[in-house]
Enzyme design. Structure first.
Site, mmCIF file in Angstrom:
data_model
loop_
_atom_site.group_PDB
_atom_site.id
_atom_site.type_symbol
_atom_site.label_atom_id
_atom_site.label_comp_id
_atom_site.label_asym_id
_atom_site.label_seq_id
_atom_site.Cartn_x
_atom_site.Cartn_y
_atom_site.Cartn_z
ATOM 1 N N ASN A 284 10.466 -4.847 -7.468
ATOM 2 C CA ASN A 284 10.323 -4.825 -5.789
ATOM 3 C C ASN A 284 10.244 -5.455 -5.381
ATOM 4 O O ASN A 284 9.222 -5.911 -5.289
ATOM 5 C CB ASN A 284 9.857 -3.393 -5.832
ATOM 6 C CG ASN A 284 10.069 -1.682 -6.226
ATOM 7 O OD1 ASN A 284 10.725 -1.903 -6.965
ATOM 8 N ND2 ASN A 284 8.807 -0.396 -6.087
ATOM 9 N N VAL A 285 10.591 -5.896 -4.132
ATOM 10 C CA VAL A 285 10.646 -6.725 -3.286
ATOM 11 C C VAL A 285 9.258 -6.958 -2.757
ATOM 12 O O VAL A 285 9.052 -7.975 -2.707
ATOM 13 C CB VAL A 285 11.932 -6.095 -1.786
ATOM 14 C CG1 VAL A 285 11.410 -7.658 -0.969
ATOM 15 C CG2 VAL A 285 13.401 -6.565 -1.861
ATOM 16 N N LYS A 286 8.268 -5.616 -2.460
ATOM 17 C CA LYS A 286 7.050 -6.039 -1.667
ATOM 18 C C LYS A 286 6.069 -6.923 -3.163
ATOM 19 O O LYS A 286 5.332 -7.023 -2.630
ATOM 20 C CB LYS A 286 6.761 -3.995 -1.380
ATOM 21 C CG LYS A 286 6.227 -3.846 -2.952
ATOM 22 C CD LYS A 286 5.531 -1.632 -2.068
ATOM 23 C CE LYS A 286 4.937 -1.536 -3.385
ATOM 24 N NZ LYS A 286 6.397 -0.745 -4.091
ATOM 25 N N GLY A 287 6.803 -6.908 -4.337
ATOM 26 C CA GLY A 287 5.654 -7.557 -5.760
ATOM 27 C C GLY A 287 4.224 -7.110 -5.237
ATOM 28 O O GLY A 287 3.663 -6.497 -5.302
#
Ligand code: B12
Length: 242
Positions: A124-127
């Site tokens: 996910n982008v949030k990492g």
């Protein structure tokens, strides 16, 4: 100076702490049983620091004591990172220049395992740990199938998405589920696709032994604390630079 021993109060005193559960109700006898186990494991003296009944007929213990074992750090065997760590910019540039198309990544948590936090942290982008996940990389096309994906569903999705890499997460280790599921997954890919068409197979999870990749039929295992940047760098190293 490669020989070390654990310590609690003073350097080299050999003190360790250990927790475990015994299938007996909590009473004085149970506490004695816990100390007997600790003694048999080489703790001398062993002290009970915590005991608490967990439901009917089970007690959780924490013991603290001295061991005489030494560790030789020269004889420790680990899987070292054998590829350079790249920034997101470098990953994107290499994929664009050398592959000339987006690198397709399919991820999932397979079997009955519903622990998606780990694979989401990577994808996910949030990492995680201040790093963005693979979805953030412009030149990576990420398909995250989520949890409880069956092996046939995973193989079909990998074929549909023309996956360059398949990323599988396994967190539950009860009855070695993570090992069985990984073997089943790698065998299914071997059966479904010829070697030159098979995606790179990567598994991850907190309780894998990273040295078991060959035995499990996968290309790489990532353990506890993995960051997306490490995974992206590995994918580029294997699929773009080699
Ligand atoms: C959150 C959690 C849950 C949540 C999951 C929510 C979700 N959507 O994921 C819920 C409440 C649903 C849950 C349910 C259960 N859970 Co649970 N859960 C946890 C817990 C507390 C944290 C896991 C977590 O999110 N870690 C944070 C992430 C970021 O770390 P990570 O998974 O290790 O991932 C990192 C690396 O391992 C690696 N990585 C992971 N996967 C991958 C994949 C790839 C490709 C790569 C490259 C890297 C990589 O990178 C990640 C980032 O660094 C753990 C205990 C713990 N502290 O670990 C128990 C734990 C995993 N759960 C456990 C159990 C037993 C269960 C249940 C069976 C409980 C029950 N009786 O119902 C159910 C099982 C449900 C199922 N079908 O799977 C046990 C497993 C024991 C075992 N031996 O297998 C644990 C260890 C708790 C315990 N001590 O008993 N759980």
């Amino acid at each position: 100076m490669s020989i070390v021993r654990p310590y609690g109060d003073t350097t080299g005193d050999g003190m360790v702490q250990l927790s475990f559960t015994l299938p007996i109700p909590h009473d004085k006898r149970a506490e004695g049983a816990a100390l007997q186990l600790a003694a048999k494991m080489g703790m001398d003296p062993a002290m009970l620091v915590h005991a608490k009944q967990m439901g009917d007929g089970f007690t959780f213990f924490v013991v603290y004591g001295r061991v005489t074992h030494l560790v030789d750090t020269d004889k420790v065997e680990v899987v070292e990172r054998d590829f350079p760590l790249l920034s997101a910019k470098e990953v994107n540039a290499l994929v664009k220049r050398r592959l000339r198309r987006k690198l397709s990544v399919v991820g999932a948590c397979i079997g009955t395992d519903a622990h998606t936090v780990g694979i989401d942290a990577i994808l996910n982008v949030k990492g995680i740990a201040g790093e963005k996940g693979l979805e953030y990389y412009r030149e990576l096309k990420v398909t995250n199938l989520g949890a409880q994906v069956t092996v046939p569903e995973l193989v079909a999705a990998a074929q549909r998405e023309r996956a360059d890499a398949v990323l599988v997460s396994q967190v539950v280790t009860q009855r070695d589920a993570h090992l069985h599921n990984t073997r089943e997954m790698s065998a299914a890919f071997r059966e479904a696709l010829p070697a030159d068409k098979r995606p790179l197979l990567v598994v991850g999870g907190p309780r894998f032994d990273e040295s078991m990749a060959g035995e499990l039929g996968v290309d790489r295992i990532f353990g506890r604390g993995t960051t997306p940047g490490e995974v992206a760098s590995y994918l580029v190293h294997e699929l773009v630079q080699s």
